[in-house]
Design an enzyme around this catalytic site. Structure first.
Site, PDB file in Angstrom:
ATOM      1  N   ARG A  92      49.813  24.764  57.833  1.00 54.43           N
ATOM      2  CA  ARG A  92      49.498  26.123  58.225  1.00 54.43           C
ATOM      3  C   ARG A  92      48.174  26.608  57.640  1.00 54.43           C
ATOM      4  NH1 ARG A  92      49.285  31.023  56.884  1.00 54.43           N
ATOM      5  NH2 ARG A  92      49.922  32.585  58.404  1.00 54.43           N
ATOM      6  N   CYS A 116      57.128  29.614  60.035  1.00 49.63           N
ATOM      7  CA  CYS A 116      57.578  28.432  59.319  1.00 49.63           C
ATOM      8  C   CYS A 116      58.830  28.833  58.568  1.00 49.63           C
ATOM      9  CB  CYS A 116      56.502  27.909  58.380  1.00 49.63           C
ATOM     10  SG  CYS A 116      56.250  28.926  56.950  1.00 49.63           S
ATOM     11  N   ARG A 121      54.768  34.473  58.773  1.00 50.69           N
ATOM     12  CA  ARG A 121      53.416  34.082  58.390  1.00 50.69           C
ATOM     13  C   ARG A 121      52.381  34.261  59.510  1.00 50.69           C
ATOM     14  NH1 ARG A 121      53.532  29.014  54.349  1.00 50.69           N
ATOM     15  NH2 ARG A 121      51.885  30.200  53.370  1.00 50.69           N
ATOM     16  N   PRO A 122      52.164  35.492  59.946  1.00 50.87           N
ATOM     17  CA  PRO A 122      51.131  35.711  60.965  1.00 50.87           C
ATOM     18  C   PRO A 122      49.719  35.554  60.394  1.00 50.87           C
ATOM     19  CG  PRO A 122      52.093  37.796  60.269  1.00 50.87           C
ATOM     20  CD  PRO A 122      52.800  36.723  59.500  1.00 50.87           C
ATOM     21  N   ASP A 305      55.786  31.241  44.925  1.00 51.52           N
ATOM     22  CA  ASP A 305      55.946  29.780  44.970  1.00 51.52           C
ATOM     23  C   ASP A 305      56.842  29.244  43.851  1.00 51.52           C
ATOM     24  OD1 ASP A 305      54.460  29.600  47.244  1.00 51.52           O
ATOM     25  OD2 ASP A 305      52.637  28.877  46.283  1.00 51.52           O
ATOM     26  N   ILE A 327      57.371  38.747  48.877  1.00 48.63           N
ATOM     27  CA  ILE A 327      56.188  38.267  49.617  1.00 48.63           C
ATOM     28  C   ILE A 327      56.573  37.648  50.964  1.00 48.63           C
ATOM     29  CG2 ILE A 327      54.065  36.873  49.484  1.00 48.63           C
ATOM     30  CD1 ILE A 327      54.208  39.009  47.255  1.00 48.63           C
ATOM     31  N   ARG A 397      54.046  17.074  50.306  1.00 47.90           N
ATOM     32  CA  ARG A 397      52.891  17.897  50.709  1.00 47.90           C
ATOM     33  C   ARG A 397      52.194  18.498  49.492  1.00 47.90           C
ATOM     34  NH1 ARG A 397      54.592  22.620  53.470  1.00 47.90           N
ATOM     35  NH2 ARG A 397      52.481  23.121  52.843  1.00 47.90           N
TER      36      ARG A 397
HETATM   37  C1  UD1 Z   1      49.042  31.333  49.888  1.00 49.29           C
HETATM   38  C2  UD1 Z   1      49.510  30.034  49.268  1.00 49.29           C
HETATM   39  C3  UD1 Z   1      51.024  29.992  49.220  1.00 49.29           C
HETATM   40  C4  UD1 Z   1      51.546  31.222  48.493  1.00 49.29           C
HETATM   41  C5  UD1 Z   1      50.977  32.497  49.090  1.00 49.29           C
HETATM   42  C6  UD1 Z   1      51.352  33.752  48.316  1.00 49.29           C
HETATM   43  C7  UD1 Z   1      47.791  28.431  49.873  1.00 49.29           C
HETATM   44  C8  UD1 Z   1      47.426  27.231  50.651  1.00 49.29           C
HETATM   45  N1  UD1 Z   1      49.017  28.932  50.082  1.00 49.29           N
HETATM   46  O1  UD1 Z   1      49.545  31.368  51.221  1.00 49.29           O
HETATM   47  O2  UD1 Z   1      51.388  28.799  48.527  1.00 49.29           O
HETATM   48  O3  UD1 Z   1      52.946  31.256  48.613  1.00 49.29           O
HETATM   49  O4  UD1 Z   1      49.541  32.424  49.126  1.00 49.29           O
HETATM   50  O5  UD1 Z   1      50.946  33.646  47.002  1.00 49.29           O
HETATM   51  O6  UD1 Z   1      47.040  28.905  49.038  1.00 49.29           O
HETATM   52  N2  UD1 Z   1      50.429  37.917  56.023  1.00 49.29           N
HETATM   53  C9  UD1 Z   1      50.368  38.644  57.194  1.00 49.29           C
HETATM   54  N3  UD1 Z   1      49.255  38.468  57.990  1.00 49.29           N
HETATM   55  C10 UD1 Z   1      48.246  37.606  57.654  1.00 49.29           C
HETATM   56  C11 UD1 Z   1      48.334  36.887  56.430  1.00 49.29           C
HETATM   57  C12 UD1 Z   1      49.439  37.070  55.636  1.00 49.29           C
HETATM   58  O7  UD1 Z   1      51.251  39.425  57.528  1.00 49.29           O
HETATM   59  O8  UD1 Z   1      47.267  37.493  58.409  1.00 49.29           O
HETATM   60  C13 UD1 Z   1      51.630  38.100  55.141  1.00 49.29           C
HETATM   61  C14 UD1 Z   1      52.433  36.802  54.989  1.00 49.29           C
HETATM   62  O9  UD1 Z   1      53.322  36.623  56.062  1.00 49.29           O
HETATM   63  C15 UD1 Z   1      53.123  37.039  53.672  1.00 49.29           C
HETATM   64  C16 UD1 Z   1      52.087  37.836  52.870  1.00 49.29           C
HETATM   65  O10 UD1 Z   1      51.195  38.389  53.830  1.00 49.29           O
HETATM   66  O11 UD1 Z   1      54.263  37.826  53.876  1.00 49.29           O
HETATM   67  C17 UD1 Z   1      51.323  37.006  51.867  1.00 49.29           C
HETATM   68  O12 UD1 Z   1      50.721  35.908  52.499  1.00 49.29           O
HETATM   69  P1  UD1 Z   1      49.358  35.254  51.984  1.00 49.29           P
HETATM   70  O13 UD1 Z   1      48.990  35.826  50.664  1.00 49.29           O
HETATM   71  O14 UD1 Z   1      48.368  35.332  53.089  1.00 49.29           O
HETATM   72  O15 UD1 Z   1      49.796  33.735  51.797  1.00 49.29           O
HETATM   73  P2  UD1 Z   1      49.004  32.456  52.249  1.00 49.29           P
HETATM   74  O16 UD1 Z   1      47.546  32.646  52.018  1.00 49.29           O
HETATM   75  O17 UD1 Z   1      49.459  32.019  53.590  1.00 49.29           O
END
Ligand code: UD1
Length: 421
Positions: A92, A116, A121-122, A305, A327, A397
């Site tokens: 992702r 996922c 995770r949008p 995590d 989160i 992974r």
């Molecule tokens: C990263 C980490 C992941 C960790 C997460 C939170 C990497 C590769 N992955 O994931 O291991 O669990 O940070 O610490 O570094 N969201 C939206 N819209 C978006 C983006 C996010 O709604 O465009 C929401 C997500 O669904 C989630 C929250 O925001 O509920 C936090 O997500 P985010 O901080 O973006 O996580 P990742 O960057 O995907």
């Protein structure tokens, strides 16, 4: 099929070197695309997600050599600006290639990664930030196409401190003329590491680790040489495994300053911890204490995590615990698998109640995501008898050599791989 078989109730003892950080190296690899030159990265963990990112970079035209933990990426000449759907499905976080790719090539195509097993995770925050930066982003049938002419630094605002969206915005801002100021940024250590890497490349960044980051491109980028920090989540997992089994271990190369919330939670469980620069030592108590209320938060709070691993750990505690997941909405799937081992966990919405008093007993369980899989291994190490954790490709992974590392600490654990049909 990739199973791990464990004979539990053996305390872990010994010393282990912490692997390089998955979440730090992936954005750094993506950022290597910003520079028509060679990036050298040391301490790269040998894990599936990094292999997937290598394939993406190669597909785009970069050439990558990766020996042991040393990687060189030559991104002098890129030939393609589309990230193939297969890789988006595998990982992702391939979304973080979008920002640097459009900054470098003026266009980039990727696909909507979809949901996922830990939640929806949008990627709407990523898309919004690129648009606010003046990049045209079209979304159609799951395809995301970004196109940019010359774009200028501006002020960007995040509604929620998303880690990936902050990283994407920082990298896309490198392609802008003048300064970009990003407000409401995530403060996770991996963003600090990305900005350190960009500085090595000659890009001016200020404020990483705070809510406001400033990015300004400089003329004439340099070939960066970067050393990946230790993985705070892998380190936390091994400490929790030692705590769950009543053991005593020492980790070297651990990013201690980035792990404070996890170390605090382990202390709350009654573990004795000592740390000095990049070494951390843990001794488990006779009986683990429950944690009345533990909630996941953005950094510097307790990391999501680590949540599944603590769900497993607290099954061994003397008393009832509550964990709240703030989160990712769907991150309690592991509770169902832990119940197969005899755990008494009630999940209601975003909260899981872990009732004490049940002794875990070995069973066959299934890893459904990376950290959930690691949690099942931790539970298996503490459970009575034999546990088989199925589908450990999820675990691979993010963990470099989990079976070998746990064996070195005295665990009776082995892999039972069968070829995928
Ligand atoms: C990263 C980490 C992941 C960790 C997460 C939170 C990497 C590769 N992955 O994931 O291991 O669990 O940070 O610490 O570094 N969201 C939206 N819209 C978006 C983006 C996010 O709604 O465009 C929401 C997500 O669904 C989630 C929250 O925001 O509920 C936090 O997500 P985010 O901080 O973006 O996580 P990742 O960057 O995907």
């Amino acid at each position: 099929m990739n199973d791990i078989q464990i004979l539990g109730e053996i305390p872990l003892y010994g010393e282990l070197c912490t692997q390089g950080s998955k979440n730090a190296v992936l954005p750094v690899m993506a950022a290597s695309l910003l520079h028509k030159g060679i990036t050298v990265i040391e301490n790269v963990p040998r894990i599936q997600d990094v292999s997937c990112m290598v394939k993406i970079l190669e597909k785009l035209g970069a050439s990558v050599t990766w020996q042991d933990h040393h990687m060189e990426i030559d991104a002098s000449c890129l030939v393609c600006s589309e990230i193939p759907l297969d890789y988006v499905r595998q990982m992702r976080s391939s979304i973080m290639v979008l920002g640097p790719l459009v900054a470098r090539m003026g266009q980039a195509v990727t696909y909507y990664p979809g949901g996922c097993s830990i939640g929806k995770r949008p990627v709407d925050y990523h898309v919004k930030l690129l648009r606010d930066l003046g990049i045209a982003v079209e979304e159609c049938d799951g395809r995301i196409e970004a196109k940019a002419g010359r774009y200028h630094g501006t002020e960007l605002f995040l509604d929620f401190p998303s880690v990936g969206a902050t990283e994407n915005a920082v990298m896309a801002a490198v392609g802008a003329e003048g300064e970009t100021v990003i407000h409401g940024c995530a403060r996770e250590p991996e963003i600090v590491e990305l900005c350190l890497f960009l500085r090595e490349m000659g890009i001016e960044t200020k404020g990483a680790g705070t809510n406001t980051i400033r990015v300004r491109r400089q003329e004439g980028l340099k070939d960066p040489h970067y050393h990946v920090c230790g993985d705070r989540i892998a380190a936390g997992t091994y400490l929790a495994a030692a705590a769950a089994t009543g053991g005593e271990i020492c980790l070297t190369d651990a990013p201690v300053s980035y792990m404070q919330a996890t170390l605090k939670a382990l202390t709350a469980c009654g573990c004795r911890l000592e740390s000095e620069s990049n070494r951390v030592w843990l001794r488990a108590p006779e009986r683990l204490k429950a944690i009345e209320f533990l909630e996941t938060e953005v950094y510097p709070g307790f990391p999501t995590d680590m949540q599944s691993v603590f769900l497993a750990l607290l099954c061994m505690a003397d008393g009832d615990s509550v964990i709240r997941e703030n989160i990712f909405e769907g991150r309690f799937e592991t509770a169902g698998e832990l119940r197969r081992l005899g755990a008494d966990i009630e999940v209601e919405g975003r909260e899981a109640r872990i009732h004490a008093g049940r002794r875990l007993k070995g069973a066959s369980v299934t890893a459904r995501d990376l950290r959930g899989g690691a949690a099942l291994i931790v539970a298996g190490l503490a459970a009575q008898g034999e546990t088989v954790v199925r589908h450990c490709e999820h675990v691979d992974r993010g963990y470099e050599r989990i079976v070998e590392d746990l064996s070195r600490l005295g665990a009776r654990i082995k892999r039972r791989s069968e070829p995928v049909l």
